[in-house]
Design an enzyme around this catalytic site. Structure first.
Site, PDB file in Angstrom:
ATOM      1  N   GLY A  34       0.841  -1.215   0.094  1.00 50.82           N
ATOM      2  CA  GLY A  34       0.009  -0.207   0.080  1.00 50.82           C
ATOM      3  C   GLY A  34       0.814   1.265  -0.052  1.00 50.82           C
ATOM      4  CG  LEU A  36      -0.987   1.463  -3.738  1.00 51.30           C
ATOM      5  CD1 LEU A  36      -1.946   0.908  -4.714  1.00 51.30           C
ATOM      6  CD2 LEU A  36       0.348   0.358  -3.667  1.00 51.30           C
ATOM      7  CG  HIS A  37       5.000   5.151  -4.840  1.00 49.19           C
ATOM      8  ND1 HIS A  37       5.723   4.187  -5.885  1.00 49.19           N
ATOM      9  CD2 HIS A  37       5.514   4.659  -3.590  1.00 49.19           C
ATOM     10  CE1 HIS A  37       6.457   3.856  -5.376  1.00 49.19           C
ATOM     11  NE2 HIS A  37       6.408   3.658  -3.975  1.00 49.19           N
ATOM     12  CG  HIS A  40       3.375   0.729  -5.218  1.00 43.90           C
ATOM     13  ND1 HIS A  40       3.426   2.119  -4.527  1.00 43.90           N
ATOM     14  CD2 HIS A  40       3.958  -0.111  -4.752  1.00 43.90           C
ATOM     15  CE1 HIS A  40       4.007   1.557  -3.438  1.00 43.90           C
ATOM     16  NE2 HIS A  40       4.341   0.343  -3.469  1.00 43.90           N
ATOM     17  N   GLY A 151       8.877  -4.762  -8.608  1.00 38.33           N
ATOM     18  CA  GLY A 151       9.662  -3.715  -9.039  1.00 38.33           C
ATOM     19  C   GLY A 151      11.310  -3.924  -9.171  1.00 38.33           C
ATOM     20  CB  VAL A 180       8.798   4.836 -11.229  1.00 34.14           C
ATOM     21  CG1 VAL A 180       8.211   6.127 -11.414  1.00 34.14           C
ATOM     22  CG2 VAL A 180       8.098   3.960 -12.193  1.00 34.14           C
ATOM     23  CB  SER A 189      10.701   4.629  -1.447  1.00 35.95           C
ATOM     24  OG  SER A 189      10.600   4.132  -0.375  1.00 35.95           O
ATOM     25  CB  SER A 190       5.828   3.356   0.649  1.00 32.87           C
ATOM     26  OG  SER A 190       5.055   3.010  -0.564  1.00 32.87           O
ATOM     27  NE  ARG A 191      10.335   1.414   5.307  1.00 33.15           N
ATOM     28  CZ  ARG A 191      10.109   0.069   4.871  1.00 33.15           C
ATOM     29  NH1 ARG A 191      10.734  -0.132   3.640  1.00 33.15           N
ATOM     30  NH2 ARG A 191       9.800  -0.687   5.955  1.00 33.15           N
TER      31      ARG A 191
HETATM   32  P1  AMP Z   1       6.045  -2.072  -1.439  1.00 32.02           P
HETATM   33  O1  AMP Z   1       4.873  -1.522  -1.358  1.00 32.02           O
HETATM   34  O2  AMP Z   1       7.120  -1.022  -1.172  1.00 32.02           O
HETATM   35  O3  AMP Z   1       6.253  -3.544  -0.811  1.00 32.02           O
HETATM   36  O4  AMP Z   1       6.279  -2.463  -3.152  1.00 32.02           O
HETATM   37  C1  AMP Z   1       5.532  -3.238  -3.915  1.00 32.02           C
HETATM   38  C2  AMP Z   1       6.097  -3.425  -4.977  1.00 32.02           C
HETATM   39  O5  AMP Z   1       6.190  -1.911  -5.772  1.00 32.02           O
HETATM   40  C3  AMP Z   1       7.330  -4.077  -5.138  1.00 32.02           C
HETATM   41  O6  AMP Z   1       7.685  -5.079  -6.230  1.00 32.02           O
HETATM   42  C4  AMP Z   1       8.462  -2.861  -5.252  1.00 32.02           C
HETATM   43  O7  AMP Z   1       9.771  -3.110  -5.830  1.00 32.02           O
HETATM   44  C5  AMP Z   1       7.309  -1.931  -6.322  1.00 32.02           C
HETATM   45  N1  AMP Z   1       8.111  -0.651  -6.200  1.00 32.02           N
HETATM   46  C6  AMP Z   1       8.513   0.185  -5.306  1.00 32.02           C
HETATM   47  N2  AMP Z   1       8.806   1.386  -5.540  1.00 32.02           N
HETATM   48  C7  AMP Z   1       9.175   1.142  -6.896  1.00 32.02           C
HETATM   49  C8  AMP Z   1       9.676   2.005  -7.896  1.00 32.02           C
HETATM   50  N3  AMP Z   1      10.213   3.328  -7.429  1.00 32.02           N
HETATM   51  N4  AMP Z   1       9.564   1.934  -9.164  1.00 32.02           N
HETATM   52  C9  AMP Z   1       9.176   0.604  -9.555  1.00 32.02           C
HETATM   53  N5  AMP Z   1       8.636  -0.273  -8.702  1.00 32.02           N
HETATM   54  C10 AMP Z   1       8.644  -0.028  -7.272  1.00 32.02           C
END
Ligand code: AMP
Length: 284
Positions: A34, A36-37, A40, A151, A180, A189-191
């Site tokens: 979640g 999401l950006h 995602h 990603g 991205v 990044s969500s962070r």
């Molecule tokens: P997360 O919600 O952080 O667990 O990420 C979910 C998915 O989104 C994972 O496969 C991540 O690698 C991908 N993801 C996160 N940030 C990016 C980004 N900047 N570009 C592409 N994919 C991403």
């Protein structure tokens, strides 16, 4: 767009929608935590191009992949906005289970991808990849997607999951989408929401280090020591940022290599204030 809360509902939905799996009419799964950006969004878009009308996005902040002193409790949770974004990008269904649904009382089964799980992020976050592999295995077993989208941003995670899918003989192809970035280079990044204005500027040192290595490789440099040293020099320009690792590794084994070849992974992790960020590039 439907919102499902139980594994059984996901299983039923998936069975009803992957009509002719053998002939490219399977379904796609996009696992997320979640918040999401646009990163995602790119995964969901790619999934819905590949499997239009048959894309499930999971939103689950998985407790087992967080260490005891990590940010599980304060991890950003933006469920309504996430649903809107996922729907806009073509998701057909959201799977948003509770912790109890994914980890029934007494849960004792884990998936441990040995050796790989102790490398890169796994070295500084013990147990992290076991948590990731366990929850992704549960999702893949429930949904049986023929495609699962991840990603490159989390490149070590990709290596762990590719190994897991082969070892468990899961009938799912892992599709990896490019990183991205913000216009100034910072990987989304969500962070990133944790960063204050000063840290947001300092965080650019990660993508600058990646950029520097990409340029050196383009100019013909291949030696690991030289590439790592160059990245270290870039990080030294930003002493407020504490390097966790700078590594050149084989992307399949996550084991260090002496020189970069096609497909080698150059990855960095660093602490910007209290926030740990990662970035990488794949050579070639
Ligand atoms: P997360 O919600 O952080 O667990 O990420 C979910 C998915 O989104 C994972 O496969 C991540 O690698 C991908 N993801 C996160 N940030 C990016 C980004 N900047 N570009 C592409 N994919 C991403």
């Amino acid at each position: 767009m439907q919102i499902l809360g139980t594994v059984e509902e996901l299983r039923q939905w998936s069975r009803a929608h992957r009509c002719d799996r053998a002939n490219g009419a399977g379904m796609a799964l996009v696992p997320t935590m979640g918040a999401l950006h646009a990163g995602h969004a790119s995964l969901i878009r790619a999934a819905s191009e590949a499997r239009p009308g048959r894309v499930a996005v999971s939103i689950f902040v998985n407790p087992t992949q967080f260490g005891p002193n990590e940010d599980f409790a304060r991890y950003p949770r933006t469920f309504s906005a996430d649903c809107a974004l996922a729907e806009r990008e073509g998701a057909s269904v959201i799977f948003a289970p509770s912790v109890e649904e994914m980890y029934p009382a007494g849960a004792a089964t884990v998936v441990d991808v040995e050796a790989l799980s102790d490398r890169l992020d796994g070295a500084s976050r013990p147990g992290h990849f076991r948590g990731v592999a366990t929850v992704v295995a549960k999702l893949l077993i429930a949904a049986e997607p023929d495609l699962a989208f991840f990603g490159q941003k989390d490149a070590a995670q990709v290596a762990v999951l590719r190994r897991m899918v082969v070892d468990l003989r899961l009938d799912t192809k892992i599709v990896v989408c490019p990183i991205v970035r913000e216009p100034d280079g910072l990987a989304l990044s969500s962070r990133n929401v944790y960063l204050n204005a000063a840290e947001r500027k300092q965080a650019l040192v990660l993508s600058r280090a990646i950029d520097c290595v990409q340029k050196l490789v383009a100019s013909g440099e291949r030696r690991s020591v030289t590439l790592i040293e160059a990245a270290r020099t870039v990080f030294a320009e930003q002493p407020a940022v504490r390097v966790d690792y700078i590594e050149l590794v084989d992307w399949a084994t996550l084991w260090p290599v002496l020189s970069a070849t096609q497909g080698t992974l150059f990855a960095v992790a660093a602490w910007v204030g209290a926030t740990r960020l990662i970035d990488n590039t794949v050579i070639g």
